[in-house]
Scaffold this active site. Structure first.
Site, short mmCIF file in Angstrom:
data_model
loop_
_atom_site.label_atom_id
_atom_site.label_comp_id
_atom_site.label_asym_id
_atom_site.label_seq_id
_atom_site.Cartn_x
_atom_site.Cartn_y
_atom_site.Cartn_z
N SER A 30 0.84 -1.19 0.00
CA SER A 30 0.00 0.00 0.00
C SER A 30 0.88 1.25 0.00
O SER A 30 1.73 1.41 -0.89
CB SER A 30 -0.95 -0.05 1.20
OG SER A 30 -1.95 0.93 1.10
N ASP A 87 -8.96 -7.08 -3.91
CA ASP A 87 -8.66 -5.68 -3.56
C ASP A 87 -9.41 -4.74 -4.49
O ASP A 87 -9.18 -4.72 -5.70
CB ASP A 87 -7.15 -5.45 -3.68
CG ASP A 87 -6.68 -4.13 -3.08
OD1 ASP A 87 -7.52 -3.24 -2.86
OD2 ASP A 87 -5.47 -4.00 -2.85
N HIS A 96 -8.15 -5.28 0.29
CA HIS A 96 -6.83 -4.65 0.38
C HIS A 96 -6.06 -5.10 1.62
O HIS A 96 -4.85 -5.28 1.58
CB HIS A 96 -7.01 -3.13 0.38
CG HIS A 96 -5.73 -2.36 0.33
ND1 HIS A 96 -4.82 -2.47 -0.69
CD2 HIS A 96 -5.19 -1.46 1.22
CE1 HIS A 96 -3.79 -1.66 -0.47
NE2 HIS A 96 -4.00 -1.05 0.69
#
Length: 398
Positions: free
Chosen positions: A169, A332, A362
Site C-alpha cells: 500500500s 482488492d 486490500h
C-alpha cells in the site's frame, strides 16, 4: 458533525493519539538529521527525526539489511507485542522473527516510522526547533521526501545497499520510489497491493477522508494539539470511510449481512453489525493516531507518481535494476490487481505478477502472512546466521 465514538474503557487522548516526548520509548531508536531536509515541493523541513526499530544483527559486511515500509496508519512496530510505548502488536508479527521469512538470526530488519507520521517521527504533532507544535503549519510532503529521509537513516546505520526493500500500500509506494531513486541501493524489491501512481479514484477516497477531518469543528486549521480536544469525530469518520475500501464486499456480506448489533434495533436508532464494526475501528484509531498525520500522509499518497519529472511511469520503472516481485490481492477494490500488473510490466527485472488469494480485500496483504512469507523467501537468498558479536564491540547507533 454528529459522528460519535462508541464507549470504551480506554479514555480518549486529550487531542491526539500521537507518541509524545516523555512517553515510553518502547523498542524505538531515533535518527536526527543534522541539516534541514530539502522538500520536493519547495522549502525545507528543519529538525527532522525518524523513529525506527531493528531486529537481528547487521552482518560484518553489512549485506543482510532488509527495509520494511509500513502503510498509512502503521508505524515502526512491525513485530513484537503491544506494551509501553507500543499501543498495538506488530502489524506483520508473523513475518519477522527467528525462523520466520525474515529470520532475525540471519537478517537485520529495519522499519522506520514514516516522515510525517505520529509514532516518534517528525510530523504535525512534533515540536518545531522553536518549541511550538507544527500543527497546520507542517509542510507538504511527497513520497520522495519520505524516502530521502529513510536513505539518511540507512547512511547512519552504515547500510549502503538493502538486501530487500518490501512494502505494501503506502509502504509499496515508498518501496518503488526507493528502487527508482536509489537502484544501486536496492538489492531486491517486493511490492504488495500498491501502484506506480495514485489513481483518480484513490485520490477521491483519500480526499474525502481528509475533508472529513478538516470539517471537524475541533480541527482548528490543524492547530489543535494543545487545545485539549482534537478532531476525533473527523478522524473516526475518515477511518470508517477508509476501512470500507480496505475490505471486500463479499467478506462484509458474509460476515455481517443485514444483522443488527446484539439487541440494537436499527429502526429505532440502533446499529447494524457492520456499522458497529466500523465504529470499533474508528474508536481504535483515534486512540493511537494523529489527525494531522492522517492528513499529511494522505496528501503524500495522493501526490504519488513515480514518473513525475522522470519522463513518465514507464521510463521511471525502467530504472529499476533489482530482482522484483509484484503481488496484488485478488479481492482488492482499492488497489486493484491491474495496477500491480502495470508495475510488473514496466519493471524490466520483475517476474510475472503474483496473486495473493484472500477474501479480505486490500487488507489481505497484512492478513495473508504465509502467502507474503513465500514471496519473501523467493526473493531472499539463503543467508548464514550472523555470528554473535565479539564482547565489548557493539554496532553504533545514529
Amino acid at each position: 458533525m454528529n459522528t460519535v465514538l462508541t464507549p470504551s474503557p480506554v479514555p480518549l487522548p486529550p487531542a491526539s493519539g500521537a507518541w509524545r516526548e516523555g512517553d515510553p520509548p518502547g523498542r524505538r531508536q531515533w535518527y536526527a538529521h543534522p541539516e534541514p531536509l530539502p522538500l520536493e515541493a519547495g522549502g525545507e523541513l528543519p529538525g527532522v527525526r525518524l523513529a525506527f526499530e531493528t531486529w537481528g544483527r547487521l552482518a560484518p559486511d553489512r549485506s543482510n539489511a532488509v527495509l520494511v515500509l509500513h502503510a498509512l496508519t502503521g508505524d515502526s512496530h512491525v513485530a513484537g507485542p503491544a506494551g509501553p510505548g507500543h499501543p498495538t502488536p506488530g502489524w506483520w508479527d508473523g513475518l519477522v522473527g527467528p525462523g520466520r521469512a525474515l529470520d532475525t538470526d540471519r537478517w537485520f530488519v529495519v522499519a522506520p516510522n514514516v516522515l510525517g507520521g505520529c509514532q516518534g517521527s517528525t510530523g504535525p504533532s512534533s515540536r518545531t526547533p522553536s518549541g511550538r507544535r507544527w500543527g497546520g503549519d507542517f509542510p507538504f510532503l511527497t513520497q520522495r521526501d519520505q524516502v530521502a529521509a529513510e536513505a539518511a537513516v540507512a547512511d547512519a546505520l552504515g547500510v549502503d545497499r538493502w538486501a530487500l526493500v518490501v512494502g505494501g500500500s503506502m509502504g509499496g509506494m515508498r518501496a518503488v520510489e526507493w528502487a527508482v531513486s536509489y537502484p544501486e541501493r536496492t538489492g531486491a524489491l517486493l511490492l504488495l497491493a500498491t501502484t506506480a501512481a495514485a489513481s483518480a479514484e484513490q485520490i477521491a477516497w483519500a480526499s474525502t477522508q481528509v475533508h472529513a477531518i478538516r470539517s471537524d469543528p475541533h480541527w482548528h486549521g490543524g492547530h489543535y494539539h494543545d487545545s485539549g480536544r482534537g478532531p476525533h469525530a473527523g478522524l473516526g469518520l475518515a477511518r470508517r470511510i477508509a476501512h470500507i475500501t480496505y475490505r471486500s464486499e463479499p467478506e462484509l456480506q458474509s460476515r455481517f449481512g443485514r444483522s443488527p448489533q446484539d439487541t440494537e434495533d436499527p429502526w429505532r436508532g440502533g446499529r447494524y453489525q457492520v456499522a458497529s464494526y466500523l465504529d470499533h475501528h474508528a474508536d481504535k484509531l483515534v486512540r493511537r493516531f494523529d489527525a494531522g498525520s492522517y492528513v499529511v500522509l494522505s496528501e503524500a499518497m495522493n501526490s504519488h507518481d513515480v514518473g513525475r519529472g522522470r519522463g513518465g511511469v514507464r521510463a521511471a520503472l525502467g530504472r529499476v535494476t533489482a530482482p522484483t516481485l509484484v503481488a496484488g490481492v485478488d479481492s482488492d477494490r482499492l488497489y486493484p490487481p491491474a495496477q500491480q500488473a502495470e508495475l510488473a510490466a514496466g519493471i524490466p527485472t520483475a517476474d510475472a505478477p503474483r496473486v495473493v488469494e484472500s477474501p479480505y480485500g486490500h487488507d489481505g496483504f497484512l492478513i495473508e502472512v504465509e502467502q507474503v512469507a513465500a514471496l519473501v523467501r523467493e526473493l531472499l537468498p539463503a543467508a548464514p546466521p550472523v555470528p554473535a558479536r565479539t564482547p565489548g564491540r557493539h554496532r553504533p547507533h545514529p
